[in-house]
Structures are given as C-alpha cells and as structure tokens.
Design a protein around this motif. Structure first.
Motif, PDB file in Angstrom:
ATOM      1  N   GLU A 198       0.881  -1.090  -0.193  1.00 49.55           N
ATOM      2  CA  GLU A 198      -0.169   0.233   0.023  1.00 49.55           C
ATOM      3  C   GLU A 198       0.707   1.276   0.074  1.00 49.55           C
ATOM      4  O   GLU A 198       1.974   1.348   0.657  1.00 49.55           O
ATOM      5  CB  GLU A 198      -0.805   0.224   1.296  1.00 49.55           C
ATOM      6  CG  GLU A 198      -1.867  -1.065   1.139  1.00 49.55           C
ATOM      7  CD  GLU A 198      -2.944  -1.130   0.264  1.00 49.55           C
ATOM      8  OE1 GLU A 198      -3.017  -0.192  -0.498  1.00 49.55           O
ATOM      9  OE2 GLU A 198      -3.816  -1.933   0.335  1.00 49.55           O
ATOM     10  N   ASN A 199       0.421   2.224  -0.634  1.00 50.92           N
ATOM     11  CA  ASN A 199       1.230   3.531  -0.742  1.00 50.92           C
ATOM     12  C   ASN A 199       0.449   4.563   0.041  1.00 50.92           C
ATOM     13  O   ASN A 199      -0.569   4.627   0.280  1.00 50.92           O
ATOM     14  CB  ASN A 199       1.278   4.174  -2.202  1.00 50.92           C
ATOM     15  CG  ASN A 199       2.152   3.386  -2.950  1.00 50.92           C
ATOM     16  OD1 ASN A 199       3.346   2.597  -2.539  1.00 50.92           O
ATOM     17  ND2 ASN A 199       1.801   3.192  -4.185  1.00 50.92           N
ATOM     18  N   PHE A 200       1.505   5.367   0.589  1.00 55.72           N
ATOM     19  CA  PHE A 200       0.916   6.570   1.764  1.00 55.72           C
ATOM     20  C   PHE A 200      -0.215   7.322   0.874  1.00 55.72           C
ATOM     21  O   PHE A 200      -0.954   8.106   1.647  1.00 55.72           O
ATOM     22  CB  PHE A 200       1.970   7.619   1.796  1.00 55.72           C
ATOM     23  CG  PHE A 200       1.680   8.074   3.353  1.00 55.72           C
ATOM     24  CD1 PHE A 200       1.846   7.348   4.380  1.00 55.72           C
ATOM     25  CD2 PHE A 200       1.681   9.653   3.249  1.00 55.72           C
ATOM     26  CE1 PHE A 200       1.479   8.321   5.468  1.00 55.72           C
ATOM     27  CE2 PHE A 200       1.485  10.338   4.348  1.00 55.72           C
ATOM     28  CZ  PHE A 200       1.306   9.678   5.558  1.00 55.72           C
ATOM     29  N   ASN A 201      -0.263   7.625  -0.524  1.00 52.56           N
ATOM     30  CA  ASN A 201      -1.028   8.422  -1.077  1.00 52.56           C
ATOM     31  C   ASN A 201      -2.482   7.501  -1.609  1.00 52.56           C
ATOM     32  O   ASN A 201      -3.246   8.098  -2.217  1.00 52.56           O
ATOM     33  CB  ASN A 201      -0.435   9.338  -2.145  1.00 52.56           C
ATOM     34  CG  ASN A 201       0.047   8.301  -3.291  1.00 52.56           C
ATOM     35  OD1 ASN A 201      -0.229   7.262  -3.350  1.00 52.56           O
ATOM     36  ND2 ASN A 201       0.578   8.887  -4.434  1.00 52.56           N
ATOM     37  N   GLY A 202      -2.557   6.396  -1.289  1.00 51.15           N
ATOM     38  CA  GLY A 202      -3.593   5.551  -1.547  1.00 51.15           C
ATOM     39  C   GLY A 202      -3.443   4.881  -3.201  1.00 51.15           C
ATOM     40  O   GLY A 202      -4.448   4.342  -3.351  1.00 51.15           O
ATOM     41  N   SER A 203      -2.404   5.023  -3.608  1.00 54.96           N
ATOM     42  CA  SER A 203      -2.233   4.497  -4.916  1.00 54.96           C
ATOM     43  C   SER A 203      -1.564   3.001  -4.970  1.00 54.96           C
ATOM     44  O   SER A 203      -1.413   2.366  -6.111  1.00 54.96           O
ATOM     45  CB  SER A 203      -1.220   5.303  -5.718  1.00 54.96           C
ATOM     46  OG  SER A 203       0.022   5.348  -5.250  1.00 54.96           O
ATOM     47  N   GLY A 204      -1.333   2.277  -3.872  1.00 53.60           N
ATOM     48  CA  GLY A 204      -1.004   1.097  -3.840  1.00 53.60           C
ATOM     49  C   GLY A 204      -1.984  -0.185  -3.733  1.00 53.60           C
ATOM     50  O   GLY A 204      -2.877   0.240  -4.196  1.00 53.60           O
ATOM     51  N   PHE A 205      -1.682  -1.177  -3.731  1.00 48.04           N
ATOM     52  CA  PHE A 205      -2.421  -2.373  -3.659  1.00 48.04           C
ATOM     53  C   PHE A 205      -2.237  -3.420  -2.278  1.00 48.04           C
ATOM     54  O   PHE A 205      -1.477  -3.329  -1.812  1.00 48.04           O
ATOM     55  CB  PHE A 205      -2.409  -3.132  -4.933  1.00 48.04           C
ATOM     56  CG  PHE A 205      -0.884  -3.723  -5.274  1.00 48.04           C
ATOM     57  CD1 PHE A 205      -0.355  -4.970  -4.805  1.00 48.04           C
ATOM     58  CD2 PHE A 205       0.018  -3.096  -5.849  1.00 48.04           C
ATOM     59  CE1 PHE A 205       0.750  -5.337  -4.811  1.00 48.04           C
ATOM     60  CE2 PHE A 205       1.204  -3.388  -6.018  1.00 48.04           C
ATOM     61  CZ  PHE A 205       1.695  -4.673  -5.621  1.00 48.04           C
ATOM     62  N   PRO A 206      -3.288  -4.123  -2.246  1.00 48.65           N
ATOM     63  CA  PRO A 206      -4.454  -4.458  -2.886  1.00 48.65           C
ATOM     64  C   PRO A 206      -5.520  -3.694  -2.675  1.00 48.65           C
ATOM     65  O   PRO A 206      -6.739  -3.915  -3.331  1.00 48.65           O
ATOM     66  CB  PRO A 206      -4.619  -6.083  -2.537  1.00 48.65           C
ATOM     67  CG  PRO A 206      -4.049  -6.036  -0.913  1.00 48.65           C
ATOM     68  CD  PRO A 206      -3.055  -5.077  -1.086  1.00 48.65           C
ATOM     69  N   ASP A 207      -5.623  -2.981  -1.650  1.00 42.07           N
ATOM     70  CA  ASP A 207      -6.925  -2.453  -1.173  1.00 42.07           C
ATOM     71  C   ASP A 207      -6.798  -0.780  -1.242  1.00 42.07           C
ATOM     72  O   ASP A 207      -8.027  -0.258  -0.985  1.00 42.07           O
ATOM     73  CB  ASP A 207      -7.193  -2.546   0.356  1.00 42.07           C
ATOM     74  CG  ASP A 207      -7.191  -4.006   0.576  1.00 42.07           C
ATOM     75  OD1 ASP A 207      -8.170  -4.751  -0.103  1.00 42.07           O
ATOM     76  OD2 ASP A 207      -6.406  -4.595   1.450  1.00 42.07           O
TER      77      ASP A 207
END
Length: 440
Positions: free
Chosen positions: A286-295
């Motif tokens: 997951e990325n701090f800015n919300g661009s990660g995965f899976p959620d």
C-alpha cells in the motif's frame, strides 16, 4: 460433658445464708460451683492455675476487701473471667466506678430477683465462652500464620525455581519459533534466487526502523515476523509470471501479481496469534497516497507495520540491485525514499531512516583484501566477500553478510548435507564494520 469443659463459677460472700442461696439457685445450671466467705481466700482460688474460673459473683460489703477491691485484684489475675457484683443501694457510686474501670461486667441489687440473676449468669458464661474461644482461635491463627509464612517461603522458592524453568522453556520456544520463521523466509528467498536473502534483509531494515520509533515488544515482534514472511504470497504465483520482468507484465499479469499480498495473508490466516501479522503482510504494497494495492489504503489507514515494510522492501530492492550495496546505491536508495516521501512512503518514517542514517548500516567495507577459508574455519563477525552457494546451487548468504554464531552453525550443518564448493571468501578486516546482518 467433661470437667474441663464445664464452666466454673466462684461465689464470694461473708454470709453463709447468701452462699447457700447462690448454690441452690446455680444448681439448676450445668456448672461447677466453688464458694468461699473470704475475699482473701477467693484471690488464692483465682490465682490457682488449676482453677479456670469462668465467672465470679461477689458481694460488695465484706471484711478485709470490699467486693469492688476484690474484683479489681481478680481482674489483674484473670482478666478474661466475667465479674458480677451483688450490691445494695448505698453502694451505687462504688459500683458505677467499678463498671467504668472494667472491674465489673454486671451488678445485681440485693435482694436479687432469681430470674434476673440466672439470666445475667447465663449471659456471663456465654460471654466467657465466646471470649476464650476467640482467644483460642486467635492463638491458633497466629500459629497457623507462622506455619503459612514458612510454607510461603518454601513455596516462593519453588515458584521462583519453576518460573525460571518456565522462562527458560519459553526462551527456547521463542528462539525455536523465530528459527522456524527465518527458515520459512529462507525457503521464500530460495524460490527467487535472483534476490538472495531479500526477506532477511527487509527484516533487518524493518527491525532498525522499529527500534527508532519505540514500538512495544508485541508490535515489534509482529512487524519483524511479517517482514520475514512478507513475500510468502508469491509462492502461489505461477512460474511463468515470476520469470517475467515486471516491465513486460500484461494487464492480466498485473492483476494476478497484485493479489500476492492477499495470498500472503491467507497463508498465515490459521496460525494462532497471526491476525495482525496477516494484516501487515496484506498491506506491505500500500502507498501513503492511496495508489498502492491490494486495497488502495492511504496514510494512517495503512497498518504501521505495512508502512515500515513498504520502506524496507523498496530500499532493499534498490540498494541490492547489483547483488550488494555499493556506496552509490546506498545514497541513491536513501534519496529515493526522500523523493517519494508522502507519495509511496510515510514521511515520518522516512525522516527516521534519514535522521539515523539507517542506510549506511548496510555498507560493505571497500577492500579487496580477502581470504578463502573452509566452513569450519569461519568465525563470528567475519564479513563475506562473495555470495555463498552450495554444490546444488542453493543460495545461502549474500556478499557483505556479517556472520553470527547461529549463521556459522547453519552453514556448517548445510555444508555436511550439500557441500559448499571452492571454499568461502571473507574480508580480512572484520572489526568495526557496519554491515548487513542477514541471518539464515
């Protein structure tokens, strides 16, 4: 009822008629009666250790000692004995004083009422019984408390001994447990030979970050275990996908790849106490800015352990891109963390990495002064100058690893099963070097 259990009443009056009246009245009770017409003789009776007097009934007006004077002396000899004073109206003041100083429990006016006197006698005998029983119980309690104290001391020694044994067993289990976790991470790393001991290095970096943010023991352990196992979900990905470079992934490949953190959580789902560890594994991309995965989680909604591993994972892949961290790669990797701070990485955690120069803890000494030795010649704190592989091709440790006692034991154990060919190259300079401690 035995003589010892029968209450004893001492009646004192200088008139024989009063004594006879008292005897006649008290015979209706199950008591032993002692009588005397002399207050001085009465004191001797009270003082005789063979006599346990439950109740004294004394007249006030007697020669030698008045009833109050006699009862005061009797109180000093046998304080538990209950005392009743037979008195006339003319002696009220003396009677009140005797009651106030405790010499007399009850007083009965003469001539007395038989029912009233019998009632007071019964109350007095019951009071004496209760008083002596309480005294007996208190003495028994004191004795038992002493015995209990002695038993507690012995019990404490036994408890301390058992506690030490339990702690020793717990420490052994904890050591064995972490050894199992590290073995699983080795299996994961063996599945992806191109990354060497990636999982173990990620655990090392994550551990360093944890120590600088003050995590408690439970959270620290959860993060470290999750670090060792963060790529366990990749074990379920097909070989064709793992053989591809990510730059060549199709959209379908990416969708399959992005599912590996979920597979990782599923792998540990049934392990007791691994609920939080599973959530950390799930969130490590997951990325701090919300661009990660899976959620697509963002900022503090990403578990802290996931944010820590996100940094450690990215750092390791950059720093060890050439198989070992050069000074240039270490600086570039740290700079990348800063560049992507608040985008991919938690800025507060990146700040800790930079403040404490954690990247440099993975530096390998710049030297070509190496020697090649046999596995049994390895010593603690030696630094590997080259990767270690067995005859079958199994990767054991990367260049730059600083050897611990447990690592050396494992190398020798594996060497006895799958020999390490060509010897092991180590740096001559092994002291005061800050290097990766990648335990196998």
């Amino acid at each position: 009822m035995s003589d010892e259990a029968i209450p004893v009443i001492l009646a004192v009056d200088d008139e024989d008629g009063i004594i006879k009246s008292l005897r006649r009245l008290l015979r209706t009770l199950d008591v032993k009666i002692i009588t005397t017409t002399s207050s001085l003789e009465a004191l001797e009776i009270v003082g005789d250790k063979n006599n346990e007097i439950s109740l004294i009934i004394s007249d006030q007006r007697m020669p030698n000692l008045t009833g109050v004077e006699f009862l005061e002396k009797a109180k000093s000899i046998s304080p538990d004995t209950v005392r009743i004073l037979l008195t006339g109206y003319a002696d009220v003041d003396a009677t009140i004083n005797a009651i106030n100083n405790g010499s007399v429990k009850y007083y009965i006016n003469k001539p007395w009422d038989d029912d009233e006197l019998l009632s007071r006698v019964k109350e007095s005998l019951e009071l004496y019984r209760i008083s002596t029983e309480n005294k007996r119980l208190n003495q028994l309690l004191i004795k038992q408390n002493k015995q209990l104290k002695s038993l507690n001391l012995n019990l404490k020694d036994k408890v301390d001994e058992q506690t030490a044994e339990i702690k020793s067993q717990h420490d052994k289990l904890a050591h064995s447990f972490m050894g199992t976790i590290k073995s699983f991470s080795t299996i994961i790393d063996l599945r992806f030979k191109d990354v060497g001991s990636h999982s173990q290095r990620v655990a090392s970096m994550a551990s360093k970050i944890c120590k600088h943010i003050g995590l408690d023991k439970k959270d620290y352990q959860d993060v470290v275990i999750a670090s060792y196992l963060h790529d366990i979900g990749k074990m379920g990905l097909p070989d064709r996908l793992l053989a591809k470079r990510q730059s060549d992934f199709t959209k379908g490949d990416w969708e399959q790849y992005k599912n590996h953190p979920v597979l990782g959580q599923i792998c540990v789902y049934d392990v007791e106490g691994f609920g939080e560890i599973g959530m950390i594994i799930r969130s490590h991309h997951e990325n701090f800015n919300g661009s990660g995965f899976p959620d697509g989680l963002r900022e503090e909604y990403v578990p802290l352990g996931g944010r820590i591993i996100r940094i450690a994972n990215a750092f390791d892949k950059l720093a060890f891109a050439d198989g070992y961290p050069s000074s240039r790669l270490l600086k570039e990797s740290a700079a990348y963390l800063v560049e992507k701070s608040a985008v991919f990485f938690d800025p507060d955690l990146v700040k800790k990495v930079i403040e404490h120069d954690l990247a440099q803890s993975f530096a390998i000494p710049e030297t070509s002064d190496t020697i090649v030795i046999k596995p049994h010649e390895l010593a603690q704190d030696m630094i590997l100058a080259e990767d270690i592989h067995t005859r079958s091709g199994m990767f054991l440790l990367p260049k730059g690893a600083k050897l611990s006692i447990n690592m050396i034991k494992r190398i020798n154990k594996i060497n006895s099963l799958d020999p390490i060919t060509g010897g092991i190259a180590v740096n001559r300079q092994i002291k005061n070097q800050g290097v990766v401690n990648a335990a196998i």
